[in-house]
Design an enzyme around this catalytic site. Structure first.
Site, short mmCIF file in Angstrom:
data_model
loop_
_atom_site.label_atom_id
_atom_site.label_comp_id
_atom_site.label_asym_id
_atom_site.label_seq_id
_atom_site.Cartn_x
_atom_site.Cartn_y
_atom_site.Cartn_z
CE LYS A 1 -3.38 2.50 2.78
NZ LYS A 1 -4.31 2.43 3.89
CE LYS B 1 -5.82 1.78 -0.23
NZ LYS B 1 -6.20 1.80 1.14
C1 PBG Z 1 -6.87 3.65 5.70
C2 PBG Z 1 -7.34 3.24 4.39
C3 PBG Z 1 -7.28 4.02 3.25
C4 PBG Z 1 -7.91 3.33 2.24
C5 PBG Z 1 -8.34 2.11 2.76
N1 PBG Z 1 -7.97 2.06 4.11
C6 PBG Z 1 -6.77 5.37 2.98
C7 PBG Z 1 -5.65 5.95 3.64
O1 PBG Z 1 -4.60 5.33 3.80
O2 PBG Z 1 -5.82 7.09 4.02
C8 PBG Z 1 -8.04 3.90 0.86
C9 PBG Z 1 -9.18 3.49 0.07
C10 PBG Z 1 -9.55 4.39 -1.03
O3 PBG Z 1 -9.00 5.48 -1.29
O4 PBG Z 1 -10.50 4.00 -1.70
N2 PBG Z 1 -6.22 2.79 6.46
#
Ligand code: PBG
Length: 339
Positions: free
Chosen positions: A199, A256
């Site tokens: 991520k 991601k």
């Molecule tokens: C937070 C989290 C995020 C997403 C899923 N879980 C965003 C972040 O790290 O701020 C992103 C999902 C999306 O943008 O659709 N732990």
């Protein structure tokens, strides 16, 4: 089409009509590969649309069940649930027991085993500063050990409430091992772990943070998540992080965001033979929807094209806000939004 100059036309011959194209395709996306994110918000009086995420709402505990029912009817059977408390305050630790676990329980009671339910495990919606972990006393850094302990505790709460899968998205070190150990100890040996193993620190999470009330804020010099999410310039970190998560017991790995990181998905899925998920994140999804709203592209077909690219790059499942927008209609070339 004039195919008379046969030698010169050799590649175009397989593109001449939709039947030949369908038969010669090496990759396709099937609706059964799609996972729909859901947001359930404590203390909401009625469902509230999320800006730019067409078809997605912050749900109440009751509206969540109605939404899932209509999703099941539309052919969507896999979900990723996010729980958002009314007032973020990590000290109210029973919150998750009483609210998100309650929502998970409702889902199981209503739908039994007719769906796959993954639950996101993170602290960003629960903390008043919006970071994915617990801050140190001076609020200058995210504490790894304390955060991991809390994440593992939450994972067990969600699993006991009925989650099939827990999905840690916090990016702390060692969370997968801690969660696996806690689940096993609690007797939840069958609960899957889908790790957000690659991520990245990305600008494409904007609309999500409105839905989950999770933007970093408050009295801390940490304005963003750069100290725990992966740096966009480091492929090796994505590899190491994913390899480690396999060793620690992750069943499903993830890249991601999706489209801007397809090279990472391709290389990782080649290197690590595990089921790979990809998250078409809120900003990616919203970008296509906004172009569609401006009449500049056919948003449904553009989503289908993006999903196909993700499958070509090695994903076996796609988390997308568009799963419910008639994924099966999009994927069979019919318009998503009825005229
Ligand atoms: C937070 C989290 C995020 C997403 C899923 N879980 C965003 C972040 O790290 O701020 C992103 C999902 C999306 O943008 O659709 N732990």
């Amino acid at each position: 089409m004039d195919l008379s100059s046969s030698a010169a036309m050799s590649l175009r011959r397989l593109r001449q009509n939709r039947f030949v194209r369908e038969l010669s395709r090496e990759f396709r996306v099937h609706p059964e590969q799609l996972i729909q994110p859901l947001f359930v918000v404590e203390g909401l009086s009625k469902p509230k649309p999320v800006p730019a995420l067409t078809g997605v709402h912050q749900e109440t505990r009751e509206s969540l069940l109605r939404q899932i029912e209509s999703d099941l009817e539309a052919g969507v059977s896999k979900f990723l649930l996010f729980g958002v408390p009314l007032k973020p305050d990590l000290h109210q630790v029973q919150w998750t027991g009483e609210f998100l676990a309650g929502a998970i329980h409702d889902i199981r009671k209503t739908f039994g085993r007719d769906l796959f339910l993954a639950v996101d495990v993170c602290l960003c919606s629960l903390t008043d500063h919006g970071h994915c972990g617990i801050l140190n006393e001076t609020h200058t850094s995210v504490e790894n050990a304390a955060s991991v302990a809390e994440l593992a505790r939450l994972a067990v709460v969600y699993a006991h409430a009925g989650a099939d899968c827990v999905a840690p998205s916090d990016m702390m070190d060692g969370r997968v091992a801690a969660i696996r150990a806690a689940l096993d100890q609690a007797g939840d040996c069958e609960t899957l772990i889908m790790s957000y193993s690659a991520k990245f620190h990305s600008k494409f999470y904007g609309p999500f943070r409105l839905a989950a009330n999770s933007a970093p804020r408050g009295h801390t010099p940490l304005r963003d998540r750069a100290t725990y999410q992966l740096d966009a310039g480091r492929w090796s970190d994505a590899l190491l992080s994913s390899e480690r998560d396999v060793r620690e017991g992750a069943d499903i790995l993830m890249v991601k965001p999706g489209l801007p990181y397809l090279d990472v998905l391709y290389r990782l899925s080649q290197a690590i033979p595990r089921p790979w998920a990809v998250y078409q994140v809120s900003g990616e999804y919203a970008a296509i929807e906004l172009l569609g709203r401006e009449g500049l592209i056919d948003a449904g077909a553009a989503h289908a094209e993006a999903w196909l690219a993700m499958v070509r790059a090695g994903a076996s499942m796609i988390i997308t806000y568009g799963a419910r927008l008639g994924a099966h209609r999009v994927l069979s070339h019919e318009p998503v939004h009825p005229a």
